[in-house]
Design a protein around this motif. Structure first.
Motif, PDB file in Angstrom:
ATOM      1  N   TYR A  26       0.848  -1.180   0.000  1.00 34.31           N
ATOM      2  CA  TYR A  26       0.000   0.000   0.000  1.00 34.31           C
ATOM      3  C   TYR A  26       0.888   1.235   0.000  1.00 34.31           C
ATOM      4  O   TYR A  26       2.016   1.203   0.485  1.00 34.31           O
ATOM      5  N   GLN A  27       0.321   2.298  -0.528  1.00 34.15           N
ATOM      6  CA  GLN A  27       1.056   3.551  -0.652  1.00 34.15           C
ATOM      7  C   GLN A  27       0.284   4.646   0.080  1.00 34.15           C
ATOM      8  O   GLN A  27      -0.937   4.740  -0.064  1.00 34.15           O
ATOM      9  N   GLN A  28       1.011   5.456   0.845  1.00 28.38           N
ATOM     10  CA  GLN A  28       0.377   6.615   1.473  1.00 28.38           C
ATOM     11  C   GLN A  28       1.216   7.845   1.188  1.00 28.38           C
ATOM     12  O   GLN A  28       2.307   8.010   1.765  1.00 28.38           O
ATOM     13  N   ALA A  29       0.717   8.678   0.300  1.00 33.68           N
ATOM     14  CA  ALA A  29       1.391   9.926  -0.033  1.00 33.68           C
ATOM     15  C   ALA A  29       1.012  10.987   0.995  1.00 33.68           C
ATOM     16  O   ALA A  29      -0.019  10.866   1.664  1.00 33.68           O
ATOM     17  N   PRO A  30       1.823  12.029   1.123  1.00 36.33           N
ATOM     18  CA  PRO A  30       1.532  13.085   2.108  1.00 36.33           C
ATOM     19  C   PRO A  30       0.137  13.670   1.911  1.00 36.33           C
ATOM     20  O   PRO A  30      -0.229  14.061   0.797  1.00 36.33           O
ATOM     21  N   GLY A  45       6.391   0.566   7.420  1.00 37.94           N
ATOM     22  CA  GLY A  45       6.482   1.463   6.277  1.00 37.94           C
ATOM     23  C   GLY A  45       7.920   1.776   5.899  1.00 37.94           C
ATOM     24  O   GLY A  45       8.812   1.811   6.746  1.00 37.94           O
ATOM     25  N   THR A  46       8.110   2.002   4.610  1.00 38.91           N
ATOM     26  CA  THR A  46       9.417   2.422   4.108  1.00 38.91           C
ATOM     27  C   THR A  46       9.208   3.617   3.176  1.00 38.91           C
ATOM     28  O   THR A  46       8.320   3.602   2.319  1.00 38.91           O
ATOM     29  N   LEU A  85      10.332   5.369 -11.995  1.00 36.11           N
ATOM     30  CA  LEU A  85       9.754   6.103 -10.877  1.00 36.11           C
ATOM     31  C   LEU A  85       9.508   7.564 -11.239  1.00 36.11           C
ATOM     32  O   LEU A  85      10.271   8.183 -11.977  1.00 36.11           O
ATOM     33  N   LYS A  86       8.398   8.085 -10.697  1.00 32.71           N
ATOM     34  CA  LYS A  86       7.992   9.466 -10.932  1.00 32.71           C
ATOM     35  C   LYS A  86       7.933  10.197  -9.587  1.00 32.71           C
ATOM     36  O   LYS A  86       7.725   9.560  -8.549  1.00 32.71           O
ATOM     37  N   PRO A  87       8.064  11.514  -9.599  1.00 32.36           N
ATOM     38  CA  PRO A  87       7.939  12.252  -8.331  1.00 32.36           C
ATOM     39  C   PRO A  87       6.624  11.962  -7.600  1.00 32.36           C
ATOM     40  O   PRO A  87       6.599  11.946  -6.364  1.00 32.36           O
ATOM     41  N   GLU A  88       5.563  11.693  -8.345  1.00 34.55           N
ATOM     42  CA  GLU A  88       4.271  11.404  -7.689  1.00 34.55           C
ATOM     43  C   GLU A  88       4.237  10.029  -7.035  1.00 34.55           C
ATOM     44  O   GLU A  88       3.267   9.685  -6.358  1.00 34.55           O
ATOM     45  N   ASP A  89       5.278   9.231  -7.216  1.00 37.23           N
ATOM     46  CA  ASP A  89       5.387   7.965  -6.491  1.00 37.23           C
ATOM     47  C   ASP A  89       5.912   8.180  -5.070  1.00 37.23           C
ATOM     48  O   ASP A  89       5.956   7.226  -4.276  1.00 37.23           O
ATOM     49  N   THR A  90       6.329   9.390  -4.759  1.00 40.26           N
ATOM     50  CA  THR A  90       6.837   9.690  -3.424  1.00 40.26           C
ATOM     51  C   THR A  90       5.766   9.416  -2.385  1.00 40.26           C
ATOM     52  O   THR A  90       4.658   9.958  -2.447  1.00 40.26           O
ATOM     53  N   ALA A  91       6.102   8.545  -1.435  1.00 40.46           N
ATOM     54  CA  ALA A  91       5.126   8.108  -0.436  1.00 40.46           C
ATOM     55  C   ALA A  91       5.810   7.164   0.544  1.00 40.46           C
ATOM     56  O   ALA A  91       6.946   6.743   0.321  1.00 40.46           O
ATOM     57  N   VAL A  92       5.086   6.844   1.585  1.00 41.82           N
ATOM     58  CA  VAL A  92       5.477   5.729   2.450  1.00 41.82           C
ATOM     59  C   VAL A  92       4.775   4.486   1.920  1.00 41.82           C
ATOM     60  O   VAL A  92       3.563   4.509   1.676  1.00 41.82           O
ATOM     61  N   TYR A  93       5.535   3.435   1.746  1.00 45.53           N
ATOM     62  CA  TYR A  93       4.993   2.178   1.233  1.00 45.53           C
ATOM     63  C   TYR A  93       4.911   1.177   2.392  1.00 45.53           C
ATOM     64  O   TYR A  93       5.908   0.905   3.074  1.00 45.53           O
ATOM     65  N   TYR A  94       3.702   0.656   2.582  1.00 50.56           N
ATOM     66  CA  TYR A  94       3.441  -0.272   3.683  1.00 50.56           C
ATOM     67  C   TYR A  94       3.181  -1.667   3.145  1.00 50.56           C
ATOM     68  O   TYR A  94       2.454  -1.850   2.159  1.00 50.56           O
ATOM     69  N   CYS A  95       3.753  -2.633   3.823  1.00 54.20           N
ATOM     70  CA  CYS A  95       3.491  -4.031   3.525  1.00 54.20           C
ATOM     71  C   CYS A  95       2.305  -4.503   4.371  1.00 54.20           C
ATOM     72  O   CYS A  95       2.153  -4.091   5.530  1.00 54.20           O
TER      73      CYS A  95
END
Length: 121
Positions: A37-41, A114-115, A85-95
């Motif tokens: 999962y991805q959580q962007a700001p 999260g990473t 990768l794109k700047p909009e991929d910037t996020a915390v990625y959770y397993c």
């Protein structure tokens, strides 16, 4: 106890690739689906990719082949390869994983810590 530990995040340039890993450890009888999962700001957490124990895969829409999810059942590990990768991929990625700790326990939902992935333009 069950733990999910992610690794592989970092700061990259646009166009580069990353491979995220998530290893499950502890008292594990079986693992059903594993996902990322991805959580962007400022945004809600959303599904990026999911893989079942049988290998069925779901990706979120509009990825155009940039993502590859895979798992190593012998290592209780799930991977996410992200290309271009794109700047909009910037996020915390959770397993995330659905894990049963024993034959008599119900399946429970577990999350990693999260990473962070940061993509600069």
């Amino acid at each position: 106890q069950v733990q999910l530990v992610e690794s592989g995040g970092g700061l990259v340039q646009a166009g580069e690739s990353l491979r995220l890993s998530c290893a499950a450890s502890g008292s594990i009888f079986s693992i059903d689906a594993m996902g990322w999962y991805q959580q962007a700001p400022g945004k809600q957490r959303e599904l990026v990719a999911l893989i079942t124990s049988g290998g069925s895969i779901t990706y979120r829409d509009s990825e155009n082949g940039r993502l590859t999810i895979s798992r190593d059942n012998a290592k209780n590990t799930v991977y996410l390869q992200i290309n271009s990768l794109k700047p909009e991929d910037t996020a915390v990625y959770y397993c995330n994983a659905l894990i049963r700790r024993s034959p008599v326990d119900p399946t429970r939902n577990y999350w990693g810590q999260g990473t962070q992935v940061t993509v600069s333009s």
